[in-house]
Scaffold this motif. Structure first.
Motif, mmCIF file in Angstrom:
data_model
loop_
_atom_site.group_PDB
_atom_site.id
_atom_site.type_symbol
_atom_site.label_atom_id
_atom_site.label_comp_id
_atom_site.label_asym_id
_atom_site.label_seq_id
_atom_site.Cartn_x
_atom_site.Cartn_y
_atom_site.Cartn_z
ATOM 1 N N LYS A 1 0.834 -1.193 0.000
ATOM 2 C CA LYS A 1 0.000 0.000 0.000
ATOM 3 C C LYS A 1 0.876 1.252 0.000
ATOM 4 O O LYS A 1 2.041 1.203 0.398
ATOM 5 N N PRO A 2 0.323 2.400 -0.448
ATOM 6 C CA PRO A 2 1.117 3.629 -0.448
ATOM 7 C C PRO A 2 1.748 3.875 0.916
ATOM 8 O O PRO A 2 1.047 3.971 1.925
ATOM 9 N N THR A 3 3.066 3.940 0.944
ATOM 10 C CA THR A 3 3.835 3.995 2.184
ATOM 11 C C THR A 3 4.813 5.154 2.124
ATOM 12 O O THR A 3 5.586 5.266 1.171
ATOM 13 N N SER A 4 4.773 6.027 3.124
ATOM 14 C CA SER A 4 5.681 7.168 3.124
ATOM 15 C C SER A 4 7.085 6.714 3.481
ATOM 16 O O SER A 4 7.285 5.802 4.288
ATOM 17 N N LEU A 5 8.071 7.333 2.847
ATOM 18 C CA LEU A 5 9.471 7.046 3.128
ATOM 19 C C LEU A 5 9.900 7.932 4.298
ATOM 20 O O LEU A 5 10.086 9.139 4.148
ATOM 21 N N VAL A 6 10.010 7.318 5.466
ATOM 22 C CA VAL A 6 10.225 8.052 6.705
ATOM 23 C C VAL A 6 11.712 8.107 7.034
ATOM 24 O O VAL A 6 12.377 7.073 7.128
#
Length: 198
Positions: free
Chosen positions: A49-54
């Motif tokens: 799923k759309p996952t932010s690059l943290v």
């Protein structure tokens, strides 16, 4: 057609996203991002799923690993879509897949649909094997290459028994954050699209 899963393990019929590792504060966050549709690709399934690059530290380069499973149905769909194509020179053959495992990156911006956009530097590895890299030109006189979807099918383990591990490395930019998604898509030829528009 015969099964390509040679491990003897029970196929996972409904694979679920694996929990993310929480070591070193490495906690990717699911993002409410909508990517712009691509006319030549039909989405079949979402694998990550759309996952932010943290960012998880002060370093310039950041890294996170995202696992995903394929179901036996998905594996068979990929195998059924492949054809043999001669590589440049004609002496070596390679597989071309019409059903692909596709990765897209975009800006972490939830106010509207997002086009593909790579960080200033990014690298993708699949199960430890280099699959893609991008480096933004250092000179302002050189135009930034367009960001496009990335086909990682040929680097993936096409089995329902074991996960694939997508490792993303990117250059931190405190003015921009990015998001990543992996999905199963079917690539359509232009003639099919024209027929659909009639």
């Amino acid at each position: 057609s015969s099964s390509n899963n040679t491990t003897g393990s029970t196929p996972i019929s409904n694979p679920q996203p694996l929990p993310f590792s929480k070591t070193d504060n490495q906690v990717p966050v699911l993002a409410d991002i909508t990517f712009k549709d691509l006319p030549f690709y039909e989405e079949l399934d979402v694998l990550i799923k759309p996952t932010s690059l943290v960012d998880h530290g002060p370093g310039r380069y950041q890294e996170t690993s995202l696992p995903f499973y394929l179901s036996q149905r998905q594996v068979q769909c990929i195998y059924d879509s492949r054809t043999m194509q001669p590589m440049q020179g004609g002496n070596v053959m390679s597989y071309t897949y019409m059903v692909q495992i596709q990765v897209r990156l975009c800006l972490l911006e939830m106010s509207c649909e997002q086009a593909d956009h790579f960080p200033a530097f990014c690298s993708l590895k699949v199960n430890g094997s280099q699959a893609f890299s991008f480096q933004e030109p250092q000179s302002s006189n050189v135009k930034r290459p367009p960001s496009t979807p990335i086909d990682i099918t040929g680097h993936c383990r096409l089995s329902s028994a074991y996960p694939n591990i997508l490792t993303v490395t990117w250059a931190a930019n405190y003015g921009q954050r990015h998001c990543i998604i992996a999905r199963l898509v079917r690539q359509h030829k232009s003639q099919i699209l024209l027929d659909r528009l009639k």
